[in-house]
Scaffold this motif. Structure first.
Motif, PDB file in Angstrom:
ATOM      1  N   ASP A  46       0.851  -1.224  -0.143  1.00 51.97           N
ATOM      2  CA  ASP A  46       0.002  -0.115   0.057  1.00 51.97           C
ATOM      3  C   ASP A  46       1.152   1.583   0.165  1.00 51.97           C
ATOM      4  O   ASP A  46       1.771   1.092   0.525  1.00 51.97           O
ATOM      5  CB  ASP A  46      -0.839   0.046   1.320  1.00 51.97           C
ATOM      6  N   ASP A  47       0.326   2.239  -0.613  1.00 55.27           N
ATOM      7  CA  ASP A  47       1.035   3.431  -0.773  1.00 55.27           C
ATOM      8  C   ASP A  47       1.300   4.082   0.495  1.00 55.27           C
ATOM      9  O   ASP A  47       2.364   4.739   0.938  1.00 55.27           O
ATOM     10  CB  ASP A  47       0.296   4.836  -1.588  1.00 55.27           C
ATOM     11  N   GLU A  48       0.469   3.879   1.705  1.00 64.53           N
ATOM     12  CA  GLU A  48       0.587   4.573   2.944  1.00 64.53           C
ATOM     13  C   GLU A  48       1.856   3.788   3.770  1.00 64.53           C
ATOM     14  O   GLU A  48       2.563   4.821   4.405  1.00 64.53           O
ATOM     15  CB  GLU A  48      -0.681   4.205   3.548  1.00 64.53           C
ATOM     16  N   LEU A  49       2.159   2.791   3.497  1.00 61.18           N
ATOM     17  CA  LEU A  49       3.059   1.736   3.984  1.00 61.18           C
ATOM     18  C   LEU A  49       4.389   2.399   3.401  1.00 61.18           C
ATOM     19  O   LEU A  49       5.288   2.452   4.045  1.00 61.18           O
ATOM     20  CB  LEU A  49       2.774   0.503   3.901  1.00 61.18           C
ATOM     21  N   ASN A  68       5.131   5.114   1.697  1.00 63.74           N
ATOM     22  CA  ASN A  68       5.353   6.553   2.280  1.00 63.74           C
ATOM     23  C   ASN A  68       6.298   6.278   3.708  1.00 63.74           C
ATOM     24  O   ASN A  68       6.851   7.593   3.825  1.00 63.74           O
ATOM     25  CB  ASN A  68       4.066   7.475   2.471  1.00 63.74           C
ATOM     26  N   LYS A  69       5.308   5.700   4.633  1.00 63.85           N
ATOM     27  CA  LYS A  69       6.416   5.744   5.769  1.00 63.85           C
ATOM     28  C   LYS A  69       7.948   5.106   5.761  1.00 63.85           C
ATOM     29  O   LYS A  69       8.313   5.509   6.614  1.00 63.85           O
ATOM     30  CB  LYS A  69       5.483   4.539   6.837  1.00 63.85           C
ATOM     31  N   THR A  70       8.287   4.768   4.587  1.00 61.38           N
ATOM     32  CA  THR A  70       9.642   4.162   4.541  1.00 61.38           C
ATOM     33  C   THR A  70      10.472   5.379   4.516  1.00 61.38           C
ATOM     34  O   THR A  70      11.587   5.108   4.795  1.00 61.38           O
ATOM     35  CB  THR A  70       9.889   3.186   3.467  1.00 61.38           C
ATOM     36  N   GLY A  71      10.043   6.415   3.829  1.00 59.33           N
ATOM     37  CA  GLY A  71      10.790   7.523   3.598  1.00 59.33           C
ATOM     38  C   GLY A  71      11.730   7.722   2.408  1.00 59.33           C
ATOM     39  O   GLY A  71      12.753   8.493   2.191  1.00 59.33           O
TER      40      GLY A  71
END
Length: 705
Positions: free
Chosen positions: A614-617, A619-622
């Motif tokens: 998922d894009d949300e996950l 994005n959390k990777t930075g």
């Protein structure tokens, strides 16, 4: 006089016994006197005195041989041939079987000895003339197993007669299907199938009990000692350039024995063989020196007494490769089965010398199978017995090459006898061993595919139902091998942390699998497991990535061809690929295009073990520009090429701005990659990716599958 003296013999002291022994020698010398001279002596004035001396010597000799039940047994057990066994001696010994002097136990012992030394008998023409004599003794229950063994070794086509078949069938009805009777009936059926109407088991097995190990061990010891002490150099192999091996344990019977036939007889046979249509005599292999001579006499070639010598004779291997006489294979298989079963066991490999001899013998078997382009059934049986005991180190190269020649069949026990013991060694051994096993299984797959092409093409005129049944069994066997390799490859990659060297051998196997339908005409297509596909797709090695691209290109070609054949009215498609195969291919191709081309690696991959995140996950990777992390510019396996391209295109720019590779530069970069030898990437992009329009070439991401 004879009775009185013989009755005193047991009570005589040791000195008198020794005197009797010397008297035996004297009697033997007297027995060699010329008959004419003997008559003259009897007519001489000293007749009475000489006769008295002979009588004194004869009496203890007769007393000595009166105890022949013990003596004959001991003598037979001591008859160890140093080189060859003269046929005349064997025929003379056989003549004593029909006299009342020999007990049943001695007769059986002699037959066991004859079987043991059979390959050492220099010639067998006179022995074969006694075939009916041996056959008569089938009525003796104690001798029957050994008589069947002797007859099995002596049988030719001309020996198979209706009355003999009837006799064997009567014995079978009386005693049941004994293995030795089955062996002889199987051989008779090979020569004359019209005479043996009963159905016999077709699976290869050991029909007879093991030969006499003490005898064989003594023969090897004596021959080894003789060769080691002999100052005379050993002769060359017939038809070969290398010298004869000094190692005489496993390789003791790999040389054609010297014939006892005199030179004049051989010359007479040579003259008779000038007539191509003369079939009244067999052609001895002692005369076979070149290939034209083989062709001229191929219809009456007489194989050597030591069947093992065929393995080192190129001319005889040529004959085996083209002959349709199954009895030749049967005889070779019998000798090889006995040799491997009795001698080539891991428990006897106790030191370096034994291992070296063992390795040399297995090396010969590997070369023979490669020469014949066919696996030998005894080698398969040997592997199935030995693999559970193998340590993975002794004779590794030879054992794995033997594995690659296991004959193709639909045996249900192949999993328990081959895959299970091999998997245990595979998981617990080194990286190099794992790669060696994968290479061996790749060769096994190719040999199976080549074999089925030849044999199914030759059976194309047979009944369709029978052919389809056979093909189904072969397809299932091949599929089982591919699934097995997929399983051990997935586990091995986890154990070895996706090692690049291991990935190369795995992909080399699947390069054969991807072309099974088009290249080998087998209706089978199996995709690599996700545990193999994704480590390669996301790996850091450009060679493996390029090979994966080529493999996926060939999968596509095979699936397209299969799809077209399904709709063809000219060809009846007996096998259809499962829809799951197409679905799995589409999932893989979506993941590859998303990674390498469209920068949608994490959005469109729907495989259960795929890359969808998922894009949300994400994005959390930075991670910046995570969508482009695996395209052909930023991919860990390709970024080195991108750096080199930037250095050549913008030599003054030291910032390595990868965003410059877009538009026309993207196309230039592709040409640069193709020029570097990435042909797999090239054919994959050209076959699996199509551009929307010619005008869109300058846009980097405007592509679709």
């Amino acid at each position: 006089m004879l009775q009185s003296k013989s009755s005193k013999t047991p009570k005589e002291p040791l000195q008198q016994h020794q005197k009797s022994q010397s008297g035996l020698s004297a009697w033997l010398k007297v027995g060699r006197i010329d008959p004419e001279k003997s008559v003259q002596d009897h007519q001489s004035l000293d007749h009475q005195e000489n006769y008295s001396k002979q009588e004194d010597s004869l009496e203890p000799a007769l007393s000595y041989f009166a105890k022949a039940d013990t003596v004959n047994t001991r003598l037979l057990k001591s008859l160890i041939p140093e080189s060859v066994v003269p046929e005349t001696s064997v025929v003379s010994a056989v003549s004593w079987l029909c006299v009342s002097k020999c007990s049943s136990n001695i007769q059986v012992l002699f037959l066991r000895w004859l079987i043991t030394v059979f390959d050492f008998i220099d010639h067998k023409e006179d022995l074969r003339a006694l075939y009916g004599f041996f056959f008569f003794f089938l009525q003796e229950e104690m001798m029957c197993p050994y008589i069947c063994h002797v007859l099995y070794l002596l049988t030719r086509k001309e020996n198979v007669k209706p009355f003999r078949v009837r006799r064997l069938l009567d014995l079978q009805a009386k005693t049941g299907m004994r293995s030795y009777l089955q062996a002889l009936l199987s051989l008779y059926k090979l020569f004359c199938p019209e005479l043996v109407s009963i159905t016999l088991p077709t699976k290869t097995k050991i029909y007879f009990k093991n030969a006499e190990d003490p005898w064989k061990a003594a023969i090897k010891t004596i021959r080894q000692r003789r060769l080691e002490n002999s100052p005379v150099p050993q002769p060359l192999f017939l038809g070969a350039a290398q010298p004869r091996s000094q190692k005489r344990k496993w390789n003791a019977q790999l040389v054609i024995p010297a014939s006892s036939t005199n030179r004049s007889h051989l010359e007479g046979v040579r003259e008779k063989n000038t007539d191509l249509y003369s079939t009244d005599e067999y052609f001895p292999v002692e005369l076979l020196q070149n290939f034209p001579q083989l062709l001229q006499n191929i219809h009456r070639l007489e194989f050597p007494s030591r069947m093992g010598s065929v393995l080192t004779n190129p001319l005889l291997l040529h004959y085996i490769n083209c002959t349709k006489d199954e009895s030749v294979y049967l005889r070779l298989y019998y000798w090889l089965s006995q040799t491997l079963q009795e001698e080539c066991t891991w428990c006897v490999v106790e030191n370096g010398q034994n291992e070296e001899e063992f390795r040399d013998f297995l090396e010969i078997l590997c070369r023979v199978q490669c020469f014949l382009h066919e696996g030998l059934a005894p080698c398969e049986e040997f592997l199935y017995r030995s693999l559970p005991l193998w340590d993975g180190l002794c004779c590794r190269s030879q054992i794995l090459r033997l594995v690659s020649w296991i004959p193709l069949n639909s045996m249900y026990e192949i999993k328990s006898y081959l895959y299970d013991p091999l998997a245990q060694l595979f998981f617990t051994s080194s990286l190099y061993f794992k790669c060696s096993v994968l290479e061996s299984l790749k060769r096994l797959l190719r040999n199976w595919l080549n074999w089925q092409m030849v044999h199914l093409d030759s059976a194309a005129d047979s009944q369709t139902h029978s052919l389809n049944t056979t093909s189904s069994g072969l397809v299932n066997t091949v599929a089982e091998l591919i699934h097995f390799v997929g399983m051990i490859s997935t586990v091995a990659l986890r154990l070895e942390s996706n090692h690049t060297f291991l990935l190369y051998f795995i992909l080399d196997f699947y390069e054969t699998v991807c072309d099974v339908y088009l290249k080998y005409n087998m209706p089978l297509l199996i995709m690599p497991p996700a545990g193999v596909f994704y480590p390669v797709l996301l790996g850091m090695d450009s060679v493996n990535l390029n090979q994966l691209c080529y493999i996926m290109y060939r999968y596509r070609a095979n699936l397209v061809a299969a799809k077209e054949n399904e709709h063809s009215e000219k060809e009846i498609q007996q096998f259809r690929f499962s829809s799951e195969t197409y679905k799995e291919y589409n999932q893989y191709i979506t993941a590859m295009v998303g990674c390498l081309w469209t920068s949608n690696a994490f959005q469109k991959d729907t495989h259960p073990q795929g890359l969808h995140i998922d894009d949300e996950l994400l994005n959390k990777t930075g991670v910046k520009e995570f969508k482009t992390s695996f395209n052909i510019v930023y991919h860990p396996a390709m970024i080195g090429y991108a750096v080199q391209f930037l250095q050549q295109a913008w030599p003054d720019d030291t910032t390595f701005n990868f965003s410059l590779i877009r538009g026309k530069k993207w196309n230039w970069y592709l040409k640069y990659l193709y020029a570097k030898g990435l042909e797999g990437l090239k054919v994959f992009i050209e076959s699996s990716i199509s551009r929307v329009s010619q005008a869109s070439h300058n846009k980097a991401g405007n592509m679709e599958m």
